[in-house]
Design a protein around this motif. Structure first.
Motif, mmCIF file in Angstrom:
data_model
loop_
_atom_site.group_PDB
_atom_site.id
_atom_site.type_symbol
_atom_site.label_atom_id
_atom_site.label_comp_id
_atom_site.label_asym_id
_atom_site.label_seq_id
_atom_site.Cartn_x
_atom_site.Cartn_y
_atom_site.Cartn_z
ATOM 1 N N ARG A 395 0.826 -1.204 0.000
ATOM 2 C CA ARG A 395 0.000 0.000 0.000
ATOM 3 C C ARG A 395 0.865 1.261 0.000
ATOM 4 N NH1 ARG A 395 -3.416 2.709 -2.291
ATOM 5 N NH2 ARG A 395 -4.209 4.482 -1.098
ATOM 6 N N ARG A 396 1.983 1.209 0.728
ATOM 7 C CA ARG A 396 2.895 2.347 0.709
ATOM 8 C C ARG A 396 3.464 2.569 -0.691
ATOM 9 N NH1 ARG A 396 6.811 2.470 6.075
ATOM 10 N NH2 ARG A 396 5.234 3.279 7.533
ATOM 11 N N LEU A 397 3.759 1.479 -1.364
ATOM 12 C CA LEU A 397 4.284 1.604 -2.722
ATOM 13 C C LEU A 397 3.265 2.245 -3.645
ATOM 14 C CD1 LEU A 397 6.428 1.095 -4.828
ATOM 15 C CD2 LEU A 397 5.607 -1.264 -5.032
ATOM 16 N N GLU A 398 2.004 1.842 -3.529
ATOM 17 C CA GLU A 398 0.961 2.457 -4.350
ATOM 18 C C GLU A 398 0.808 3.940 -4.017
ATOM 19 O OE1 GLU A 398 -0.938 1.309 -6.930
ATOM 20 O OE2 GLU A 398 0.601 -0.241 -6.822
ATOM 21 N N THR A 399 0.940 4.267 -2.730
ATOM 22 C CA THR A 399 0.849 5.674 -2.332
ATOM 23 C C THR A 399 1.963 6.483 -2.966
ATOM 24 O OG1 THR A 399 -0.163 5.061 -0.213
ATOM 25 C CG2 THR A 399 0.865 7.232 -0.350
ATOM 26 N N VAL A 400 3.175 5.941 -2.968
ATOM 27 C CA VAL A 400 4.304 6.649 -3.580
ATOM 28 C C VAL A 400 4.053 6.874 -5.064
ATOM 29 C CG1 VAL A 400 6.729 6.417 -4.220
ATOM 30 C CG2 VAL A 400 6.006 5.877 -1.904
ATOM 31 N N MET A 401 3.565 5.834 -5.763
ATOM 32 C CA MET A 401 3.356 5.951 -7.208
ATOM 33 C C MET A 401 2.231 6.942 -7.511
ATOM 34 S SD MET A 401 5.801 4.077 -7.991
ATOM 35 C CE MET A 401 5.725 3.992 -9.765
ATOM 36 N N GLU A 402 1.197 6.963 -6.675
ATOM 37 C CA GLU A 402 0.118 7.943 -6.861
ATOM 38 C C GLU A 402 0.625 9.362 -6.617
ATOM 39 O OE1 GLU A 402 -2.880 6.676 -4.196
ATOM 40 O OE2 GLU A 402 -3.466 4.905 -5.370
ATOM 41 N N ASN A 403 1.451 9.522 -5.578
ATOM 42 C CA ASN A 403 2.006 10.843 -5.296
ATOM 43 C C ASN A 403 2.937 11.308 -6.406
ATOM 44 O OD1 ASN A 403 0.638 10.837 -2.868
ATOM 45 N ND2 ASN A 403 2.398 10.187 -1.651
ATOM 46 N N ALA A 404 3.629 10.340 -7.050
ATOM 47 C CA ALA A 404 4.570 10.702 -8.116
ATOM 48 C C ALA A 404 3.858 11.368 -9.281
ATOM 49 C CB ALA A 404 5.321 9.459 -8.588
ATOM 50 N N GLU A 405 2.588 11.008 -9.518
ATOM 51 C CA GLU A 405 1.846 11.623 -10.606
ATOM 52 C C GLU A 405 1.546 13.093 -10.329
ATOM 53 O OE1 GLU A 405 -1.642 9.325 -11.253
ATOM 54 O OE2 GLU A 405 -0.552 7.485 -11.802
ATOM 55 N N GLU A 406 1.605 13.500 -9.072
ATOM 56 C CA GLU A 406 1.352 14.894 -8.710
ATOM 57 C C GLU A 406 2.633 15.705 -8.626
ATOM 58 O OE1 GLU A 406 -0.820 14.826 -5.091
ATOM 59 O OE2 GLU A 406 -2.496 13.639 -5.913
ATOM 60 N N GLY A 407 3.785 15.079 -8.878
ATOM 61 C CA GLY A 407 5.054 15.785 -8.860
ATOM 62 C C GLY A 407 5.739 15.694 -7.510
ATOM 63 N N THR A 408 6.843 16.428 -7.373
ATOM 64 C CA THR A 408 7.648 16.386 -6.163
ATOM 65 C C THR A 408 7.238 17.492 -5.194
ATOM 66 O OG1 THR A 408 9.331 17.758 -7.212
ATOM 67 C CG2 THR A 408 9.595 15.362 -7.372
ATOM 68 N N THR A 409 7.689 17.339 -3.957
ATOM 69 C CA THR A 409 7.410 18.327 -2.920
ATOM 70 C C THR A 409 8.605 18.381 -1.984
ATOM 71 O OG1 THR A 409 5.813 19.015 -1.248
ATOM 72 C CG2 THR A 409 6.329 16.669 -1.363
ATOM 73 N N GLU A 410 8.592 19.297 -1.047
ATOM 74 C CA GLU A 410 9.702 19.426 -0.096
ATOM 75 C C GLU A 410 9.512 18.438 1.046
ATOM 76 O OE1 GLU A 410 11.004 22.708 3.144
ATOM 77 O OE2 GLU A 410 11.010 23.431 1.065
ATOM 78 N N VAL A 411 10.569 17.644 1.311
ATOM 79 C CA VAL A 411 10.533 16.636 2.369
ATOM 80 C C VAL A 411 11.755 16.833 3.253
ATOM 81 C CG1 VAL A 411 10.549 14.176 2.918
ATOM 82 C CG2 VAL A 411 9.330 14.990 0.884
ATOM 83 N N ASP A 412 11.544 16.871 4.585
ATOM 84 C CA ASP A 412 12.657 16.957 5.537
ATOM 85 C C ASP A 412 13.158 15.550 5.813
ATOM 86 O OD1 ASP A 412 14.480 17.450 7.488
ATOM 87 O OD2 ASP A 412 13.114 18.489 8.844
ATOM 88 N N ILE A 413 14.146 15.129 5.066
ATOM 89 C CA ILE A 413 14.601 13.742 5.152
ATOM 90 C C ILE A 413 15.314 13.469 6.471
ATOM 91 C CG2 ILE A 413 16.908 13.962 4.143
ATOM 92 C CD1 ILE A 413 14.216 11.324 3.293
ATOM 93 N N VAL A 414 15.938 14.498 7.077
ATOM 94 C CA VAL A 414 16.627 14.290 8.355
ATOM 95 C C VAL A 414 15.635 13.882 9.437
ATOM 96 C CG1 VAL A 414 17.932 15.433 10.191
ATOM 97 C CG2 VAL A 414 18.521 15.839 7.793
ATOM 98 N N ALA A 415 14.505 14.597 9.496
ATOM 99 C CA ALA A 415 13.497 14.264 10.504
ATOM 100 C C ALA A 415 12.958 12.858 10.298
ATOM 101 C CB ALA A 415 12.359 15.286 10.447
ATOM 102 N N GLN A 416 12.760 12.470 9.039
ATOM 103 C CA GLN A 416 12.234 11.136 8.754
ATOM 104 C C GLN A 416 13.237 10.058 9.161
ATOM 105 O OE1 GLN A 416 9.213 10.805 7.918
ATOM 106 N NE2 GLN A 416 8.711 12.913 7.369
ATOM 107 N N VAL A 417 14.525 10.301 8.862
ATOM 108 C CA VAL A 417 15.556 9.326 9.237
ATOM 109 C C VAL A 417 15.643 9.200 10.749
ATOM 110 C CG1 VAL A 417 18.043 8.901 9.241
ATOM 111 C CG2 VAL A 417 16.893 9.603 7.125
ATOM 112 N N ARG A 418 15.582 10.335 11.451
ATOM 113 C CA ARG A 418 15.660 10.296 12.917
ATOM 114 C C ARG A 418 14.487 9.502 13.506
ATOM 115 N NH1 ARG A 418 16.055 15.257 13.589
ATOM 116 N NH2 ARG A 418 18.305 15.423 13.873
ATOM 117 N N ASP A 419 13.276 9.733 12.983
ATOM 118 C CA ASP A 419 12.108 8.991 13.490
ATOM 119 C C ASP A 419 12.263 7.494 13.236
ATOM 120 O OD1 ASP A 419 11.027 11.370 14.273
ATOM 121 O OD2 ASP A 419 9.664 11.556 12.543
#
Length: 560
Positions: A395-419
């Motif tokens: 389901r996460r993979l499908e979410t990523v592919m659906e989001n990809a159709e809407e383009g990119t956005t800003e993501v704080d990767i440091v916060a995600q890695v820390r969590d």
């Protein structure tokens, strides 16, 4: 000379030239048609052989499950179990032998019909050869080569499986199922090959070394196309034939029709005044060329039509259509690849895990030891949770592919890695964790790219088999990019897992252990990033490179 006369002479000349070409091309077409029929026959033969292999594998599973659930205490219950096996499956007889090879139980064959009995050796009476019996005693399920029972004048296939002790460590007995091949449904995949113009036969070698015809062909042809495929489970050879004479006659008839149709078309064009409409026909030919390019998959083909405003509009509409088709084709191909991977991975894991769950569920009622029952229940819960986790990742993979159709956005990767590190620390307190990061880890990526990075971190924790497991994660700036590096002292990503990602597909012989790596791969790919793995001999190493957002002022990294 009048223009009309000249045009007629030109068409007559074209007719003569094309007539010659048609004859030559007809022979070429004939050869191509025969090659195509050969290819189709080869594909059909391989498919039928694979289906027979699958059917034998299914029966192998049946014998394995019968051995797993065989009652050890009650002779009556054991007899009922094996009689039910014979009633519900293709096996015509079943025997049970001890580890010395002595038959202790027979089911399905009447004593007055058989030349064997209780106390005989299973290898001496022809059910199994000695090598196969010893491999079954080693703990594996074996498919015997075809053998014959003289008293029945028929060939039989035998499958044997070990009956393990309650602790699963020793082989106590052997269950052997035998099926007569003249009445089995194993060869039902060959039904499409048996027609008035096709036939098939199966040959093989008995375990005594004799070459025999297991299933004879129904038809014989004077001239035929032949294809062979091996049934890997047994080593049998499937031979299919196609009547080449009937195919040749049909092709010659089609060639005659083709030539006659060409003459009719040319004469019709002459009567309608092809020359006066040359401009319109020229545009039509260009349009047809465009459709041919589309048929061949060339969606970048640009069509230019002239001569009239209507043709200009058609050309513009065609080019607009090709642009849409090109976009749609890319989306379809990508979805097909993704669905193919998900189908193979989920089906593979579902089949394996459900087999384990079913096996433990079936033996729990027969377990007297409370500790064994608890271990079996724990195993069922573990596999069930694994299946839930597969679904979550899908389901996460499908979410990523659906989001990809809407383009990119800003993501704080440091916060995600820390969590992610915090969550894995809780689940794996024995792992020594090191984390260094830049103050500004904002990346331009698809929403959900963090799922992929989290998967790489999770793999470093879960699959680290070191005595002193260690995981090191860094997030750093490299020019305009942000690089996330995950290292551990475990065994690293297996080579076959990497090959699957490189080829962007899963084959029937190679399966990734799960969809986690695909989640990482596609989320990073859709973010216009890069995923690289280090040398497996040096432990686990994965590096993710993503496009960074405009950096803010920061003072370097810090430890966590």
């Amino acid at each position: 000379m009048r223009l009309r006369t000249r045009y007629a002479l030109v068409l007559v000349g074209i007719l003569l030239v094309l007539g010659t070409v048609v004859v030559g091309s007809g022979e070429l077409f004939k050869q191509q048609a025969i090659e195509q029929e050969q290819e189709e026959l080869d594909n059909t033969t391989r498919l039928a052989a694979a289906q027979i292999d699958e059917a034998i594998a299914d029966e192998e599973d049946v014998i394995r499950q019968a051995a797993l659930s065989l009652d050890r205490d009650s002779t009556e219950v054991r007899a009922e179990q094996l009689e039910q096996l014979l009633d519900n499956h293709v096996f015509s007889s079943a025997i049970v032998a001890n580890i010395n090879g002595t038959i202790t139980g027979m089911y399905g064959l009447q004593e007055d019909q058989e030349a064997v009995g209780i106390g005989d050796s299973v290898t001496e009476v022809g059910f199994l050869n000695q090598g196969t019996f010893e491999r079954i005693l080693g703990g594996s399920t074996r498919v015997e080569r075809v053998h014959s029972f003289a008293q029945f004048d028929d060939f039989a296939l035998t499958i044997g499986a070990p009956v393990l002790s309650p602790d699963g460590q020793d082989v106590e007995e052997v269950v052997v199922g035998s099926m007569f091949l003249d009445s089995t449904r194993l060869f039902s995949p060959l039904t499409p090959l048996e027609t008035s113009q096709r036939t098939a036969k199966v040959t093989g070698t008995t375990f005594e070394g004799e070459q025999v015809t297991i299933l004879p062909a129904d038809n014989e042809f004077d001239d035929s196309l032949t294809s062979k495929a091996t049934i890997s489970k047994t080593g049998w050879t499937l031979t299919a034939e196609r009547d080449e004479g009937a195919l040749t006659n049909r092709l010659q008839f089609l060639q005659l029709i083709q030539f006659g149709s060409l003459v009719v078309v040319l004469l019709t064009v002459l009567g309608l005044g092809f020359y006066q409409y040359r401009t319109t026909l020229q545009q039509t030919n260009r349009l047809l060329d465009g459709f041919s390019e589309l048929t061949e998959g060339n969606f970048e083909y640009n069509l230019e039509l002239e001569a009239a405003e209507e043709w200009d509009q058609i050309g513009e509409g065609f080019n607009t259509m090709t642009d849409g088709l090109m976009t749609r084709e890319r989306q379809i191909l990508e979805r097909e690849r993704r669905l193919s991977v998900l189908n193979r991975v989920l089906r593979h894991n579902l089949q394996n895990d459900m087999t384990v769950i079913q096996g433990f569920a079936e033996v729990i009622p027969a377990m007297d030891d409370e500790e064994q029952r608890q271990e079996a229940a724990d195993k069922i819960i573990e596999k069930s949770r694994g299946l839930v986790e597969h679904g979550k990742k899908a389901r996460r993979l499908e979410t990523v592919m659906e989001n990809a159709e809407e383009g990119t956005t800003e993501v704080d990767i440091v916060a995600q890695v820390r969590d992610s590190l915090d969550a894995n620390r809780t689940d794996h307190p024995e792992v020594d964790v090191s984390f260094e990061s830049t103050d500004d880890g904002r990346v331009d990526a698809v929403a959900g790219v963090e799922f992929g990075v989290e998967q790489l971190i999770e793999n470093a924790f879960v699959h680290n088999t070191s005595d002193n497991p260690r995981v090191e994660v860094t997030v750093d700036r490299d020019g305009d990019d942000v690089v996330v590096t995950v290292e551990d002292n475990g065994p690293g990503i297996p080579e076959h897992e990497r090959d699957v990602l490189v080829h962007d597909e899963e084959t029937s012989l190679e399966h990734g252990s799960g969809i986690g790596l695909w989640l990482a791969y596609w989320s990073i790919l859709k973010s216009n990033g890069e995923l690289a793995f280090g040398d497996q001999d040096e432990g686990g190493h994965a590096a993710v490179r993503l496009r960074g957002c405009e950096p803010s002022e920061y003072n370097g990294g810090h430890d966590a």
